[in-house]
Design an enzyme around this catalytic site. Structure first.
Site, PDB file in Angstrom:
ATOM      1  CE  LYS A  84      -4.452   0.575   2.258  1.00 32.85           C
ATOM      2  NZ  LYS A  84      -5.069   0.725   3.581  1.00 32.85           N
ATOM      3  CB  VAL A  85       2.191   3.100  -2.568  1.00 36.31           C
ATOM      4  CG1 VAL A  85       2.812   4.388  -3.045  1.00 36.31           C
ATOM      5  CG2 VAL A  85       3.232   1.998  -2.470  1.00 36.31           C
TER       6      VAL A  85
END
Ligand code: E4P
Length: 217
Positions: A84-85
């Site tokens: 997750k960015v």
């Protein structure tokens, strides 16, 4: 429609998985803090073992190189890991780099259609628009979902929409009506989805009648 569970609570994930309502899990630093486990990689591994589906773990770095390094580490935890960015300029650079290495990326903190368009072009596997937080600032969170379903459909982007920051059952029902791929749902909202006062009242009446038949009062 796929249901992800928005939680790092192992008990809740186990329970909802056993009901067949957990196709994946999303976590974030706040949910990890709530779970209270400092061994976060081990916790993510346990979640992957239970879920056997996509499990998002979030990077903490804010620069692209740092995110890529963390993303590579997270991806090694388990084959089911999704990195997750945050949807920032640096985040998009990291997304493109990780995607080029075959690592699945979930771009989080999406609040506009323009961000979602870039996320898809960068090669993210998932985009996470936060509907509840938009509602909180008097914007229409579900309108963003309608826009994304239309835009992604226009170009056949492979990026899947994860409706995030879900606060109540209507967010889930509306997402399903619009054809969003996934909703990531907190455990308490899963409970609300099944609950209906007429079901409770009807069941109480059936049981009372049954007891009367058995000779009770
Ligand atoms: C999504 O992946 C996030 O973890 C989450 O949905 C955030 O929701 P919140 O706005 O309730 O914190």
């Amino acid at each position: 429609m796929k249901f992800f569970i928005d939680s790092a609570d192992l008990e809740a994930i186990r329970e909802i998985k056993a009901m067949g309502m957990c196709d994946g899990v999303t976590t974030n630093p706040s949910l990890m803090a709530k779970a209270g486990r400092i061994d976060t990689d081990a916790l993510l591994k346990e979640i992957c073992r239970i879920v056997q589906g996509p499990v998002s773990g979030e990077v903490i770095a804010t620069d692209a190189d740092g995110m890529v390094a963390e993303g590579r580490r997270l991806a090694k935890i388990d084959d089911h890991m999704v990195v997750k960015v945050p949807t920032t300029y640096e985040g998009l650079k990291a997304t493109a780099a990780l995607a080029a290495e075959g690592i699945a990326v979930n771009c989080t903190l999406v609040f506009s259609a323009s961000q979602a368009l870039l996320v898809a072009k960068a090669g993210a596997a998932y985009a996470s628009p936060f509907v509840g937080r938009l509602d909180d600032v008097s914007e229409d969170g579900m309108q963003l979902i309608a826009d994304l379903v239309e835009i992604y459909g226009n170009y056949d982007f492979a990026t899947e929409i994860i409706v995030a920051s879900v606060r109540h059952p209507l967010h889930v029902v509306e997402s399903a009506r619009m054809g969003a791929h996934i909703a990531t749902i907190p455990p308490e909202v899963v409970r609300k989805l099944v609950s209906h006062p007429l079901t409770d009242r009807g069941l109480a009446a059936f049981l009372a009648d049954w007891n009367k038949l058995q000779g009770g009062n």
